[in-house]
Design an enzyme around this catalytic site. Structure first.
Site, PDB file in Angstrom:
ATOM      1  N   GLY A   1      55.975  43.362  43.955  1.00  0.00           N
ATOM      2  CA  GLY A   1      56.068  41.856  43.463  1.00  0.00           C
ATOM      3  C   GLY A   1      56.431  41.306  41.637  1.00  0.00           C
ATOM      4  O   GLY A   1      57.508  41.355  41.278  1.00  0.00           O
TER       5      GLY A   1
ATOM      6  N   ASP B   1      43.663  38.049  42.638  1.00  0.00           N
ATOM      7  CA  ASP B   1      43.612  39.133  43.353  1.00  0.00           C
ATOM      8  C   ASP B   1      42.443  39.541  43.712  1.00  0.00           C
ATOM      9  O   ASP B   1      42.341  40.551  44.519  1.00  0.00           O
ATOM     10  CB  ASP B   1      44.604  40.313  42.454  1.00  0.00           C
ATOM     11  CG  ASP B   1      45.748  40.497  42.123  1.00  0.00           C
ATOM     12  OD1 ASP B   1      46.575  39.609  43.410  1.00  0.00           O
ATOM     13  OD2 ASP B   1      46.362  40.952  41.850  1.00  0.00           O
TER      14      ASP B   1
ATOM     15  N   LYS C   1      50.998  36.292  48.630  1.00  0.00           N
ATOM     16  CA  LYS C   1      51.066  37.374  47.947  1.00  0.00           C
ATOM     17  C   LYS C   1      51.273  38.949  49.271  1.00  0.00           C
ATOM     18  O   LYS C   1      52.085  38.122  49.220  1.00  0.00           O
ATOM     19  CB  LYS C   1      49.842  38.511  47.834  1.00  0.00           C
ATOM     20  CG  LYS C   1      48.891  37.436  46.675  1.00  0.00           C
ATOM     21  CD  LYS C   1      48.989  37.684  45.457  1.00  0.00           C
ATOM     22  CE  LYS C   1      48.239  36.633  43.994  1.00  0.00           C
ATOM     23  NZ  LYS C   1      49.162  37.466  43.253  1.00  0.00           N
TER      24      LYS C   1
END
Length: 404
Positions: free
Chosen positions: A91, A285, A311
């Site tokens: 990403g 994260d 995610k």
């Protein structure tokens, strides 16, 4: 590959893996500099390989020598008719390069995994339409086109900092000055701080104001030699063993780092000492490993979790599914996740890594306590291909079957 992990305790010292977030940014800046840069401690995970491949397509010359990248910046200023960039599952690569690619071509095709191409890009879609460019989904690609121009860009600050970083790389190259105005408070702000710091190292200045960023046009990136600092995000998995009786010391960390995930040390202390509420808005994260650690200790509530849905997997739901196999029932809501204190049991079936490196590493922590087998654990290659080898050297008992 399948990885069987037996109950075992981790001890020892280990060098931190290189920061993927920093490596992306250093490589991109080096590719935009006229001349040769050297980046040491680069790492060779799948996401970094994707960025290197794309930068080569843009015209940079990059040679990997051991753990060092020698980068000759893009010299041809003439726009190509079209470009095809394959971002695999990264990403960061995709969002950093979407605006930047339009400096080098008026038509760019971005390929990647299905999950990557499904991740939202509406911020760029709206911005580009206002500026006479476009970004649209076509078959198995995202297609960007048009000429990006300087000016005022208004965007949401609470979607992903990657969109802002992509503009911060690009706007200094354009004719004329630009301004970025955030219409909502910025989340994941530390990632933007990393970007601005790296840009500054390469001679590009960004002036930061109250929810605004001022960017002079026609700036020049300067070549230099740098080293990628240790990764706080992945070191969190190594030090997680310390919450369950281990004694692991991660070496080579920069305590002054802009990396937001260094907050894991603070969070781990809270998890050990009670049942805390942890706000992960600026460090999403850490979500999976904090869920795992909370389940192993006293439970916790995580807030600021809404972006876990977009995610590499829907990380809240993925952890809910896998933790249920350990007898732990977490509650996943729109912007919070509640992890109860529960006696963990040995899973009776294999664990699914959901093709997500952070899910795989979080499940490995759980398995080191009670045992278990991870399926398709090769997804750790996205950020930390040495993970299982590293924890094996620390004493975690592992049996790996199949190619990685």
């Amino acid at each position: 590959m399948n990885v069987k992990i037996l109950p075992s305790v981790a001890y020892g010292k280990i060098n931190a893996p290189p920061s993927k977030s920093c490596a992306h940014r250093l490589l991109i800046c080096a590719a935009l500099a006229k001349g040769e840069s050297v980046i040491n401690n680069i790492g060779t995970n799948d996401d970094i390989v994707a960025t290197i491949s794309c930068l080569k397509e843009l015209g940079a010359k990059i040679n990997i020598i051991g753990n060092k990248a020698v980068v000759r910046g893009i010299e041809n200023s003439e726009k190509k008719e079209e470009l095809k960039l394959f971002c695999n599952e990264s990403g960061s690569t995709l969002r950093f390069l979407i605006p930047l690619s339009l400096v080098f071509s008026d038509l760019v095709y971005f390929g990647g995994s299905q999950r990557l191409l499904e991740r939202p890009q509406s911020v760029y879609e709206e911005l580009f339409s206002e500026k006479g460019c476009y970004l649209k989904k076509e078959d198995n690609a995202l297609v960007a086109g048009g000429e990006l121009k300087s000016g005022t860009y208004s965007l949401l600050g609470d979607v992903s900092s990657q969109f802002l970083t992509g503009l911060l790389f690009t706007l200094p190259l354009l004719d004329g000055d630009s301004e970025i105005v955030l219409t909502t408070p910025l989340q994941s702000a530390p990632y933007v701080d990393i970007t601005i710091d790296v840009l500054s190292e390469f001679g590009v200045r960004i002036e930061k104001g109250n929810n605004k960023f001022y960017i002079k046009g026609n700036q020049k990136y300067l070549p230099l030699n740098l080293e990628v600092e240790g990764d706080w995000s992945n070191s969190a998995f190594l030090e997680a063993f310390n919450l369950i009786g281990g004694n692991v010391e991660v070496l080579g960390m920069n305590e002054e780092s802009y990396q937001g995930d260094k907050r894991y040390k603070e969070f781990y202390e809270q998890i050990q000492n009670g049942t805390p509420t942890l706000d992960i808005s600026d460090c999403p994260d850490l979500g999976p490993v904090l869920i795992a650690c909370s389940a192993l200790c006293n439970g916790a509530k995580l807030v600021g979790t809404k972006r876990l849905k977009i995610k590499e997997s829907d990380r809240g739901e993925a952890m809910k599914t896998e933790l249920s196999k350990f007898g732990v029932d977490i509650v996943v809501q729109e912007d919070e996740i509640v992890v109860p204190k529960t006696e963990m049991k040995i899973p009776e079936e294999n664990l699914n890594c959901h093709n997500d490196h952070r899910i795989a590493m979080s499940l490995a922590i759980l398995c080191s306590k009670v045992g278990g087998t991870l399926e398709n654990a090769q997804c750790v290659n996205k950020s930390y291909p040495e993970f299982f080898d590293d924890i094996k050297t620390l004493g975690i008992q592992i049996d790996i079957k199949g190619d990685n």
